[in-house]
Design an enzyme around this catalytic site. Structure first.
Site, PDB file in Angstrom:
ATOM      1  N   ASN A   1      39.367  42.540  44.213  1.00 38.00           N
ATOM      2  CA  ASN A   1      38.764  43.689  44.924  1.00 38.00           C
ATOM      3  C   ASN A   1      39.176  43.738  46.390  1.00 38.00           C
ATOM      4  OD1 ASN A   1      37.205  41.632  46.009  1.00 38.00           O
ATOM      5  ND2 ASN A   1      35.393  42.913  46.135  1.00 38.00           N
TER       6      ASN A   1
ATOM      7  N   ASP B   1      33.668  39.928  45.699  1.00 40.14           N
ATOM      8  CA  ASP B   1      32.376  40.314  45.094  1.00 40.14           C
ATOM      9  C   ASP B   1      31.478  39.082  44.980  1.00 40.14           C
ATOM     10  OD1 ASP B   1      32.532  43.078  44.579  1.00 40.14           O
ATOM     11  OD2 ASP B   1      33.701  42.771  42.771  1.00 40.14           O
TER      12      ASP B   1
ATOM     13  N   GLY C   1      20.619  43.395  46.920  1.00 34.01           N
ATOM     14  CA  GLY C   1      22.038  43.659  46.695  1.00 34.01           C
ATOM     15  C   GLY C   1      22.782  44.168  47.917  1.00 34.01           C
TER      16      GLY C   1
ATOM     17  N   GLY D   1      23.305  39.543  32.611  1.00 35.79           N
ATOM     18  CA  GLY D   1      24.456  40.436  32.595  1.00 35.79           C
ATOM     19  C   GLY D   1      25.743  39.648  32.448  1.00 35.79           C
ATOM     20  N   ALA D   2      26.782  40.345  31.984  1.00 40.32           N
ATOM     21  CA  ALA D   2      28.083  39.692  31.799  1.00 40.32           C
ATOM     22  C   ALA D   2      29.218  40.661  32.105  1.00 40.32           C
ATOM     23  CB  ALA D   2      28.201  39.158  30.368  1.00 40.32           C
ATOM     24  N   GLY D   3      28.937  41.696  32.908  1.00 44.99           N
ATOM     25  CA  GLY D   3      29.971  42.648  33.311  1.00 44.99           C
ATOM     26  C   GLY D   3      30.748  42.129  34.513  1.00 44.99           C
ATOM     27  N   GLY D   4      31.397  43.060  35.234  1.00 49.33           N
ATOM     28  CA  GLY D   4      32.257  42.660  36.352  1.00 49.33           C
ATOM     29  C   GLY D   4      31.515  41.896  37.444  1.00 49.33           C
ATOM     30  N   ALA D   5      30.319  42.391  37.820  1.00 51.45           N
ATOM     31  CA  ALA D   5      29.569  41.737  38.903  1.00 51.45           C
ATOM     32  C   ALA D   5      29.115  40.347  38.456  1.00 51.45           C
ATOM     33  CB  ALA D   5      28.369  42.595  39.299  1.00 51.45           C
TER      34      ALA D   5
ATOM     35  N   LYS E   1      40.708  47.219  39.638  1.00 52.85           N
ATOM     36  CA  LYS E   1      40.496  45.803  39.984  1.00 52.85           C
ATOM     37  C   LYS E   1      41.359  44.846  39.151  1.00 52.85           C
ATOM     38  CE  LYS E   1      35.850  46.175  41.902  1.00 52.85           C
ATOM     39  NZ  LYS E   1      34.489  45.598  41.949  1.00 52.85           N
TER      40      LYS E   1
END
Ligand code: NDP
Length: 286
Positions: free
Chosen positions: A94, A109, A249, A132-136, A73
Site C-alpha cells: 500500500n 496498513d 481505527g 476477520g481475515a480480509g486485507g486489513a 495493492k
C-alpha cells in the site's frame, strides 16, 4: 539580493479507483505544510488496465513514492523493483518508496495498527484474537507475527479466507496460530490479551453489532477496531463499559500516514496534526 525560489516540489501521491473518496491526501498535505516541506501529494484515478503506465509515468516524473489503494495493492507488485519484508509475506503493497532509483513496495496498513497498539501494550508474547481475515486482518496479523506475538486466533465467517491467512501465519511465520469459524456470538477466551475487530462491520454505522459475547470481554483486555468512521464504534463503547482499554481505527490510518511520510521524507511528522486533518476530512470527531 532576492533569493532564488524553488518552484519544483517533491512529488508523492496515491493510485486507486474511487480516488475522489480517499481523504489521505488531506492528512499527508497537512503534515507537509506543518513541517514546511516543499512536497505535494496528488490523488490520482487509475483504472486497473492503466496501472503499469501509471507507475512508469511516476518513475519518469521522479516521484519519491506513492500509496496504492484498491484495487492495486496486489497487482502493483510486478511493476516494482522489490518488496519490504511484511509486504512480501502478505503479498500486498500500500506504500511504495523510492530508494535510490528503485521503487520498493512496503505495507504500512499493519505497521500503522501496530504502532497504535504499542501505545498501549507491547504485543510480544501476547495472546491476540483477530476478527476477520480480509486485507486489513491479513496486514495486522502478519505485522503482529513479525513483532513476536505469542498466540494468534483468527476468527472468520468464511473458512476459505480464514484458512488462507492461517497458512501464512503458520507456514511462513511459524506462529502459534489457529482458525475458528465464526458462527453465532464469538466467545472471547478468558486468557486473551488483545481483541481486534478487523472486519468491515461498523463502517458508517455506529450501532452495527459485531457478533461477540461482550460479557466475555474482561477488564484490562485491549479491544481495538479498524473502523475509522465513526471512530467510536459500538464494540469500543461496549468494551469500555466492560473496563477494557480501547483503540480506534483513526489511529491506524494516522499511523500509516506517519510511517509513509517518514519513509518518503525522512522526518517524523506530527501525528496529532495529521489526526486532526483526517478527522476533519472524514467529518468525524478528533
Ligand atoms: P475485506 O473485504 O478484505 O474483508 C472484510 C472482512 O470482514 C472479511 O473477513 C469478512 O468476512 C468480514 N465481514 C464482513 N461483513 C461481515 C459480517 N457481517 N459478519 C462477519 N464477518 C464479516 O475488507 P478489508 O479487510 O480491506 O477492510 C475491512 C475494514 O477495515 C473496512 O471497513 C475498511 O474500511 C477498514 N480498514 C481500516 C483501515 C484503517 O487504517 N483504519 C485500513 C484498512 C481497512 P468473510 O471473509 O467471511 O467475508
Amino acid at each position: 539580493m532576492p533569493t532564488q525560489r524553488d518552484f519544483l516540489p517533491s512529488l508523492v501521491g496515491c493510485l486507486s479507483t474511487g480516488a475522489a473518496g480517499n481523504p489521505t491526501v488531506e492528512m499527508i498535505e497537512a503534515a507537509f505544510r506543518h513541517h514546511n516541506l516543499h512536497w505535494r501529494y496528488i490523488n490520482t484515478e487509475v483504472p486497473p488496465e492503466g496501472l503499469g503506465d501509471a507507475v512508469r509515468g511516476l518513475r519518469a516524473m521522479g516521484y519519491r513514492g506513492f500509496n496504492c489503494s484498491l484495487p492495486h495493492k496486489v497487482t502493483v507488485i510486478p511493476h516494482l523493483d522489490g518488496l519490504g519484508e511484511s509486504a512480501e509475506v502478505m503479498g500486498a503493497v500500500n506504500c511504495v518508496v523510492r530508494r535510490g532509483d528503485q521503487f520498493i513496495g512496503e505495507n504500512t496498513d499493519g505497521k500503522g495498527f501496530l504502532r497504535s497498539l504499542q501505545s498501549l501494550v507491547d504485543p510480544r508474547g501476547k495472546r491476540v484474537v483477530v476478527l476477520g481475515a480480509g486485507g486489513a486482518a491479513r496486514a495486522i496479523a502478519v505485522e503482529l507475527g513479525l513483532a513476536g506475538v505469542g498466540r494468534l486466533t483468527v476468527v472468520n465467517r468464511s473458512a476459505e479466507r480464514g484458512e488462507a491467512l492461517l497458512q501464512i501465519l503458520r507456514g511462513r511465520l511459524k506462529l502459534d496460530a489457529q482458525f475458528v469459524r465464526w458462527e453465532g456470538d464469538y466467545v472471547v477466551p478468558a486468557d486473551a490479551d488483545v481483541v481486534i475487530n478487523s472486519t468491515s462491520i461498523g463502517l458508517y454505522d455506529g450501532d452495527a453489532r459485531v457478533p461477540l459475547d461482550i460479557n466475555t470481554l474482561q477488564p484490562g483486555m485491549v479491544v481495538a477496531d479498524v473502523i475509522f468512521s465513526p471512530p467510536q464504534t459500538r464494540l469500543l463503547r461496549d468494551a469500555r463499559a466492560r473496563g477494557c482499554q480501547t483503540l480506534d481505527g483513526l489511529g491506524m490510518i494516522v499511523n500509516q500516514g506517519v510511517i509513509g511520510v517518514h519513509y518518503w521524507t525522512g522526518i517524523e511528522p506530527d501525528a496529532q496534526v495529521m489526526r486532526v486533518a483526517v478527522a476533519n476530512a472524514l467529518g468525524v470527531p478528533v
